[in-house]
Design an enzyme around this catalytic site. Structure first.
Site, short mmCIF file in Angstrom:
data_model
loop_
_atom_site.label_atom_id
_atom_site.label_comp_id
_atom_site.label_asym_id
_atom_site.label_seq_id
_atom_site.Cartn_x
_atom_site.Cartn_y
_atom_site.Cartn_z
N CYS A 4 -9.02 3.82 11.23
CA CYS A 4 -9.83 4.98 11.49
C CYS A 4 -10.87 4.75 12.53
O CYS A 4 -10.71 4.48 13.68
CB CYS A 4 -10.14 5.77 10.43
SG CYS A 4 -10.47 7.54 10.45
N HIS B 212 -5.22 5.76 6.66
CA HIS B 212 -5.81 5.07 5.61
C HIS B 212 -4.93 4.28 4.56
O HIS B 212 -5.02 4.65 3.36
CB HIS B 212 -7.23 5.69 4.99
CG HIS B 212 -8.26 6.03 5.96
ND1 HIS B 212 -9.41 5.07 6.21
CD2 HIS B 212 -8.62 7.14 6.46
CE1 HIS B 212 -10.30 5.71 6.88
NE2 HIS B 212 -9.93 6.85 7.15
N GLU C 180 -5.52 1.56 3.05
CA GLU C 180 -6.23 1.10 2.03
C GLU C 180 -6.58 1.95 0.85
O GLU C 180 -7.02 1.60 -0.20
CB GLU C 180 -7.65 0.39 2.47
CG GLU C 180 -8.67 1.53 2.84
CD GLU C 180 -8.40 2.09 4.37
OE1 GLU C 180 -9.43 2.85 4.83
OE2 GLU C 180 -7.41 1.97 4.86
#
Length: 232
Positions: free
Chosen positions: A87, A204, A206
């Site tokens: 990002c 994302h 994560e």
């Protein structure tokens, strides 16, 4: 796996990234503030996480790319080090010249916060080693400037050299216009450097590494990195 996560003013995904990396490797990443001038010795990986560095003034990532630590990150990459940007981290990478292209305002001119689906376009890299080519997975997106752009020559080179890492797709795994919510050129969600050691993407992974987060779709990226450095 020895990892450093770079924190800029306005970064807000460093803890998410820390959890993902620790879950995959069992080791605690180091957190480095942007004013540091050098990286720790013996690093395997540097991560530029998401957020809104410097409030996204000027262009997203433009001010962070001038931070002292980024000179060390650029040198680390030039020396064959591995770097992941997610990002805002991807935006910083591009502003620092680590990857080609640019990230423009979303085609809708609206901030997008939702899940998307990604297709793995290049397997057998340090970032995608546990996926097969063509595998699809879910990942959250949260950005206002995620519209990947490059001139046709650059896009053709990325395609021709197999440097597109991820593409936005629909539930059937097709790269449709409707699946490409931010308007990125050729549905590109993430790209790789020619040596495959630098990867940037807008969504994302994560944020999906534990069932308590709603799934583990993103965990293979971090487990791929952990296996890469254990094997090395």
């Amino acid at each position: 796996m020895k990892v450093a996560i770079i924190v800029f003013p306005g970064t807000n995904r460093e803890r998410d990234m820390r959890l993902a990396l620790k879950r995959a490797s069992g080791r605690e990443p180091a957190m480095l503030f942007h004013r540091e001038a050098a990286l720790p010795q013996g690093l395997d990986l540097v991560v530029l996480p998401g957020g809104f560095s410097y409030g996204d003034y000027l262009r997203c990532g433009a001010m962070a790319a001038q931070s002292p630590i980024m000179r060390a990150v650029v040198d680390f990459a030039a020396g064959g080090g591995h770097v992941l940007g997610v990002c805002n981290g991807f935006q910083i990478m591009i502003e620092a010249g680590l990857l080609p292209g640019g990230l423009l305002r979303n085609a809708t001119l609206r901030f997008l916060s939702m899940d998307c689906r990604l297709r793995v376009e290049r397997a057998a890299t340090p970032f995608t080693g546990l996926w097969q080519k063509g595998a699809c997975f879910r990942a959250p997106m949260a950005h206002g400037d995620g519209n990947y752009f490059a001139d046709d020559a650059t896009l053709d080179r990325l395609e021709g050299e197999d440097l597109v890492a991820f593409r936005y797709v629909d539930e059937a795994g097709q790269a449709t216009e409707a699946a490409n919510r931010n308007g990125s050129a050729r549905n590109i969600a993430g790209i790789l450097s020619p040596n495959l050691r630098v990867c940037g993407l807008m969504p994302h992974p994560e944020d999906l590494v534990d069932p308590l987060m709603g799934g583990i779709d993103g965990l293979p990226m971090f487990e791929s990195l952990a296996q890469r450095f254990v094997a090395a």
